[in-house]
Design a protein around this motif. Sequence first.
Motif, PDB file in Angstrom:
ATOM      1  N   ASP A  91      43.194 -13.040  41.635  1.00  0.00           N
ATOM      2  CA  ASP A  91      42.263 -12.798  42.743  1.00  0.00           C
ATOM      3  C   ASP A  91      40.889 -12.331  42.248  1.00  0.00           C
ATOM      4  N   LEU A  92      40.784 -12.100  40.964  1.00  0.00           N
ATOM      5  CA  LEU A  92      39.519 -11.679  40.356  1.00  0.00           C
ATOM      6  C   LEU A  92      38.741 -12.840  39.748  1.00  0.00           C
ATOM      7  N   SER A  93      39.208 -14.051  39.934  1.00  0.00           N
ATOM      8  CA  SER A  93      38.631 -15.185  39.212  1.00  0.00           C
ATOM      9  C   SER A  93      37.121 -15.312  39.378  1.00  0.00           C
ATOM     10  N   ALA A  94      36.575 -14.900  40.500  1.00  0.00           N
ATOM     11  CA  ALA A  94      35.128 -14.968  40.697  1.00  0.00           C
ATOM     12  C   ALA A  94      34.405 -13.782  40.062  1.00  0.00           C
ATOM     13  N   LYS A  95      35.165 -12.765  39.656  1.00  0.00           N
ATOM     14  CA  LYS A  95      34.549 -11.542  39.139  1.00  0.00           C
ATOM     15  C   LYS A  95      34.695 -11.374  37.638  1.00  0.00           C
ATOM     16  N   ILE A  96      35.697 -12.016  37.058  1.00  0.00           N
ATOM     17  CA  ILE A  96      35.930 -11.865  35.622  1.00  0.00           C
ATOM     18  C   ILE A  96      35.727 -13.203  34.919  1.00  0.00           C
ATOM     19  N   ILE A  97      35.554 -13.133  33.621  1.00  0.00           N
ATOM     20  CA  ILE A  97      35.365 -14.349  32.844  1.00  0.00           C
ATOM     21  C   ILE A  97      36.695 -14.953  32.436  1.00  0.00           C
ATOM     22  N   ASP A  98      37.637 -14.114  31.987  1.00  0.00           N
ATOM     23  CA  ASP A  98      38.924 -14.632  31.532  1.00  0.00           C
ATOM     24  C   ASP A  98      39.900 -13.478  31.351  1.00  0.00           C
ATOM     25  N   VAL A  99      41.166 -13.847  31.098  1.00  0.00           N
ATOM     26  CA  VAL A  99      42.202 -12.884  30.734  1.00  0.00           C
ATOM     27  C   VAL A  99      42.752 -13.332  29.389  1.00  0.00           C
ATOM     28  N   VAL A 100      42.680 -12.457  28.397  1.00  0.00           N
ATOM     29  CA  VAL A 100      43.175 -12.741  27.057  1.00  0.00           C
ATOM     30  C   VAL A 100      44.605 -12.211  26.956  1.00  0.00           C
ATOM     31  N   SER A 101      45.517 -13.055  26.502  1.00  0.00           N
ATOM     32  CA  SER A 101      46.919 -12.642  26.367  1.00  0.00           C
ATOM     33  C   SER A 101      47.141 -11.877  25.070  1.00  0.00           C
ATOM     34  N   LYS A 102      47.877 -10.764  25.182  1.00  0.00           N
ATOM     35  CA  LYS A 102      48.283  -9.995  24.002  1.00  0.00           C
ATOM     36  C   LYS A 102      49.711 -10.392  23.656  1.00  0.00           C
ATOM     37  N   PRO A 103      50.095 -10.344  22.420  1.00  0.00           N
ATOM     38  CA  PRO A 103      49.265  -9.972  21.279  1.00  0.00           C
ATOM     39  C   PRO A 103      48.317 -11.108  20.910  1.00  0.00           C
ATOM     40  N   PHE A 104      47.188 -10.738  20.357  1.00  0.00           N
ATOM     41  CA  PHE A 104      46.222 -11.729  19.923  1.00  0.00           C
ATOM     42  C   PHE A 104      45.830 -11.446  18.479  1.00  0.00           C
ATOM     43  N   ALA A 105      45.369 -12.470  17.817  1.00  0.00           N
ATOM     44  CA  ALA A 105      44.864 -12.326  16.449  1.00  0.00           C
ATOM     45  C   ALA A 105      43.386 -11.957  16.526  1.00  0.00           C
ATOM     46  N   LEU A 106      42.911 -11.357  15.493  1.00  0.00           N
ATOM     47  CA  LEU A 106      41.521 -10.930  15.435  1.00  0.00           C
ATOM     48  C   LEU A 106      40.541 -12.056  15.773  1.00  0.00           C
ATOM     49  N   PRO A 107      40.686 -13.251  15.199  1.00  0.00           N
ATOM     50  CA  PRO A 107      39.741 -14.326  15.547  1.00  0.00           C
ATOM     51  C   PRO A 107      39.773 -14.695  17.033  1.00  0.00           C
ATOM     52  N   GLU A 108      40.934 -14.558  17.679  1.00  0.00           N
ATOM     53  CA  GLU A 108      41.045 -14.902  19.095  1.00  0.00           C
ATOM     54  C   GLU A 108      40.213 -13.975  19.971  1.00  0.00           C
ATOM     55  N   ILE A 109      40.317 -12.663  19.742  1.00  0.00           N
ATOM     56  CA  ILE A 109      39.573 -11.723  20.581  1.00  0.00           C
ATOM     57  C   ILE A 109      38.081 -11.824  20.284  1.00  0.00           C
ATOM     58  N   ARG A 110      37.728 -12.047  19.039  1.00  0.00           N
ATOM     59  CA  ARG A 110      36.311 -12.205  18.698  1.00  0.00           C
ATOM     60  C   ARG A 110      35.729 -13.447  19.360  1.00  0.00           C
ATOM     61  N   LYS A 111      36.495 -14.532  19.399  1.00  0.00           N
ATOM     62  CA  LYS A 111      36.044 -15.776  20.022  1.00  0.00           C
ATOM     63  C   LYS A 111      35.929 -15.584  21.549  1.00  0.00           C
ATOM     64  N   ALA A 112      36.909 -14.920  22.151  1.00  0.00           N
ATOM     65  CA  ALA A 112      36.883 -14.680  23.597  1.00  0.00           C
ATOM     66  C   ALA A 112      35.670 -13.844  23.997  1.00  0.00           C
ATOM     67  N   VAL A 113      35.361 -12.841  23.202  1.00  0.00           N
ATOM     68  CA  VAL A 113      34.195 -12.010  23.467  1.00  0.00           C
ATOM     69  C   VAL A 113      32.907 -12.821  23.313  1.00  0.00           C
ATOM     70  N   ALA A 114      32.826 -13.620  22.270  1.00  0.00           N
ATOM     71  CA  ALA A 114      31.639 -14.462  22.053  1.00  0.00           C
ATOM     72  C   ALA A 114      31.435 -15.424  23.234  1.00  0.00           C
ATOM     73  N   ARG A 115      32.521 -16.034  23.711  1.00  0.00           N
ATOM     74  CA  ARG A 115      32.430 -16.938  24.867  1.00  0.00           C
ATOM     75  C   ARG A 115      31.979 -16.194  26.118  1.00  0.00           C
ATOM     76  N   ALA A 116      32.540 -15.007  26.324  1.00  0.00           N
ATOM     77  CA  ALA A 116      32.181 -14.210  27.506  1.00  0.00           C
ATOM     78  C   ALA A 116      30.706 -13.832  27.476  1.00  0.00           C
ATOM     79  N   LEU A 117      30.229 -13.443  26.325  1.00  0.00           N
ATOM     80  CA  LEU A 117      28.821 -13.032  26.218  1.00  0.00           C
ATOM     81  C   LEU A 117      27.875 -14.215  26.346  1.00  0.00           C
ATOM     82  N   ALA A 118      28.333 -15.396  25.976  1.00  0.00           N
ATOM     83  CA  ALA A 118      27.490 -16.593  26.048  1.00  0.00           C
ATOM     84  C   ALA A 118      27.291 -17.093  27.475  1.00  0.00           C
ATOM     85  N   ARG A 119      28.147 -16.665  28.395  1.00  0.00           N
ATOM     86  CA  ARG A 119      28.050 -17.112  29.793  1.00  0.00           C
ATOM     87  C   ARG A 119      26.909 -16.458  30.502  1.00  0.00           C
TER      88      ARG A 119
END
Length: 119
Positions: A91-119
């Motif tokens: 229900d937050l789809s219009a308010k958030i960029i994404d949901v990252v599933s845990k556990p995640f590897a370091l490159p995954e969270i860094r990539k997700a953050v980079a994508r979020a900031l690029a929007r």
Amino acid sequence: MARILITEDEDSLRSFVARALRLDGHETFEAADGAEGLERLAEETFDLLLSDIRMPVMDGIELAHRAHSDFPGLKILLMTGYAEQRERADDLSAKIIDVVSKPFALPEIRKAVARALAR
């Protein structure tokens, strides 16, 4: 680079993510639960809120709703290790960029953050 607030109740994961994002040049700040995160948001300006969904005091869903309402320009990225929590974020789809599933590897969270900031 960006100012990122990491709201996560698990100390070791919060520190791990903060260190990883600092390696990318970001300035990171930490909060142990949603209520503390909301207080930090009111005190300082951030480019991104990276929050766990399942936390004590105030969960990430409520935090995301309140952060979006109080700080409409803030980018929000959620994390969770629970499938049912991910569904609660729908229900937050219009308010958030994404949901990252845990556990995640370091490159995954860094990539997700980079994508979020690029929007």
